[in-house]
Design a protein around this motif. Structure first.
Motif, mmCIF file in Angstrom:
data_model
loop_
_atom_site.group_PDB
_atom_site.id
_atom_site.type_symbol
_atom_site.label_atom_id
_atom_site.label_comp_id
_atom_site.label_asym_id
_atom_site.label_seq_id
_atom_site.Cartn_x
_atom_site.Cartn_y
_atom_site.Cartn_z
ATOM 1 N N LEU A 182 50.065 -51.187 38.606
ATOM 2 C CA LEU A 182 49.912 -51.116 39.920
ATOM 3 C C LEU A 182 50.620 -51.984 41.001
ATOM 4 O O LEU A 182 50.579 -53.265 40.613
ATOM 5 N N HIS A 183 51.386 -51.193 41.920
ATOM 6 C CA HIS A 183 52.040 -52.188 42.878
ATOM 7 C C HIS A 183 51.955 -51.683 44.332
ATOM 8 O O HIS A 183 52.057 -50.439 44.611
ATOM 9 N N TYR A 184 51.662 -52.574 45.188
ATOM 10 C CA TYR A 184 51.495 -52.563 46.470
ATOM 11 C C TYR A 184 52.651 -52.789 47.442
ATOM 12 O O TYR A 184 53.173 -53.855 47.377
ATOM 13 N N VAL A 209 52.557 -45.931 35.686
ATOM 14 C CA VAL A 209 53.040 -46.502 36.954
ATOM 15 C C VAL A 209 52.526 -45.953 38.278
ATOM 16 O O VAL A 209 52.344 -44.726 38.426
ATOM 17 N N HIS A 210 51.804 -46.767 38.924
ATOM 18 C CA HIS A 210 51.231 -46.264 40.507
ATOM 19 C C HIS A 210 51.897 -47.221 41.292
ATOM 20 O O HIS A 210 51.373 -48.248 41.765
ATOM 21 N N LEU A 211 52.811 -46.751 42.296
ATOM 22 C CA LEU A 211 53.217 -47.360 43.488
ATOM 23 C C LEU A 211 52.578 -46.941 44.392
ATOM 24 O O LEU A 211 52.748 -45.726 45.108
ATOM 25 N N ASP A 218 47.698 -43.961 50.728
ATOM 26 C CA ASP A 218 47.271 -44.580 49.366
ATOM 27 C C ASP A 218 46.228 -45.414 49.459
ATOM 28 O O ASP A 218 46.011 -46.004 50.456
ATOM 29 N N PRO A 219 45.142 -45.238 48.216
ATOM 30 C CA PRO A 219 43.915 -45.922 48.470
ATOM 31 C C PRO A 219 44.090 -47.507 48.367
ATOM 32 O O PRO A 219 45.113 -48.026 47.567
ATOM 33 N N ALA A 220 43.353 -48.271 49.216
ATOM 34 C CA ALA A 220 43.331 -49.633 49.066
ATOM 35 C C ALA A 220 42.563 -50.000 47.833
ATOM 36 O O ALA A 220 41.835 -49.349 47.178
ATOM 37 N N LEU A 221 42.830 -51.244 47.065
ATOM 38 C CA LEU A 221 42.115 -51.566 46.103
ATOM 39 C C LEU A 221 40.721 -52.022 46.023
ATOM 40 O O LEU A 221 40.364 -52.685 47.128
#
Length: 358
Positions: A182-184, A209-211, A218-221
């Motif tokens: 997971l990468h923001y 992979v989730h970019l 995109d959802p916040a953690l």
């Protein structure tokens, strides 16, 4: 180690070349010759991200001297560079390439901090063939000897560098397990290693992979989102690296789970404790009201210029002696009132009156 290296590193030869040491003479003959010091030549420069109006991100490939002992995936290195003939300045950068052995080339990937002299120089002005000075690789933010079947990587911004080193290492080892990555990033244009990660996502091989780009919706953690994405995530070994805001969110989501390992880019904001009292820097005679900021920041606010490197409590360049008073480590929350104690002033904040030998 060869006979020549043994002789070059001997105490007898060091004494004969005192006060400069054998490395000073070797450097004059060939910068890539060294007996004990570690130096490196920049052999490749690749621009990773170049968005107009934003600091660029650059990858430097370094060929170290034979004194380089190699690195484990996730470790960092102190890198020193002399800019325009000025005194060597050192900063800490994570290694972004897969694990490497002694003397093998490796990469660092860095963003040009607008307020950072070293990162801005390396990202925008460094040239092929230029020499830099290195420490040996350091840090405990690393993969275990036996990698679990399922692991999670969480990163934000430039925090992708150490976890990318881990991912590349596992791919090189042909890891057979599952990896959730997971990468923001601020936007797709700001994504570091975009092409490589796109290829990893297409190829599969157990890497999910989730970019993520929150500005694009995109959802916040959050705990709920993580649970939907990776059921039982709190029990899965996780490595997280990035800015304080992201790491605080990750720590909140994982609670007291022992599966989580984190690395901060910068100390989290100080929010508790007694910020009253007076800070005294005894050697310089500077005195100021305790603002609650780190002692490094307070020293700089008073016009002092203490030595520092990473500003993250990693490199120990800013170590100074606390003569008296109570300080809190803003990374761990640990408090100490011992007199004549060596502390890292970049991650130490005073509780009330405090005197530092600076």
């Amino acid at each position: 180690m060869s006979i020549v290296q043994t002789l070059l590193g001997s105490r007898a030869l060091e004494a004969l070349t005192s006060p400069h040491g054998v490395d000073r003479y070797l450097e004059l003959v060939n910068p890539m010759w060294a007996a004990r010091e570690v130096r490196a030549r920049i052999i490749e420069i690749d621009r990773e991200v170049d968005v107009p109006g934003h600091p660029p991100v650059t990858t430097l490939t370094l060929q170290p001297t034979s004194t380089w002992a190699g690195h484990r995936a996730g470790q960092h290195v102190q890198l020193g560079v002399e800019i325009n003939g000025a005194r060597r300045t050192t900063r800490v950068f994570s290694v972004s390439s897969h694990e490497a052995g002694p003397g093998e080339p490796f990469t660092i990937t860095l963003r040009a901090n607008p307020d950072g002299v070293v990162s801005r120089f390396l990202a925008t002005e460094a040239t092929r063939g230029q020499m830099v000075h290195l420490s040996q690789a350091e840090g405990d933010f690393v993969l275990p000897e036996h990698v679990p079947e399922h692991i999670i990587f969480i990163s934000g911004g430039s925090g992708i560098t150490p976890v990318m080193s881990m991912l590349r290492t596992l791919q090189r080892r042909t890891h057979r397990g599952r990896i959730t990555f997971l990468h923001y990033a601020q936007s797709p244009e700001h994504q570091i290693f975009a092409d490589e990660l796109a290829e990893v996502a297409r190829s599969g091989y157990g890497v999910d992979v989730h970019l993520l780009h929150p500005e694009l919706g995109d959802p916040a953690l959050s705990p709920a989102w993580l649970e939907r994405l990776v059921p039982g995530y709190r029990d899965i070994p996780t490595w997280a690296c990035g800015p304080a805001g992201l790491i605080n969110a990750v720590k909140g989501a994982y609670g007291d789970s022992e599966a989580l390992q984190v690395e901060f880019f910068q100390p989290p904001a100080r929010s508790t404790g007694d910020a009253e009292g007076e800070i005294s820097f005894s050697r310089s005679g500077a005195v100021g009201e305790n603002t609650g900021a780190t002692l490094l920041e307070q020293a700089e606010a008073l016009g002092l210029k203490p030595e520092f490197g990473c500003r993250m409590g990693i490199c120990f360049s800013c170590t100074a002696t606390k003569k008296e008073g109570t300080v809190t480590n803003v990374l761990t929350g640990e408090t100490s009132s011992l007199p004549d104690e060596d502390i890292r002033i970049c991650v130490s904040a005073a509780e009330g009156d405090c005197t530092i030998d600076l």
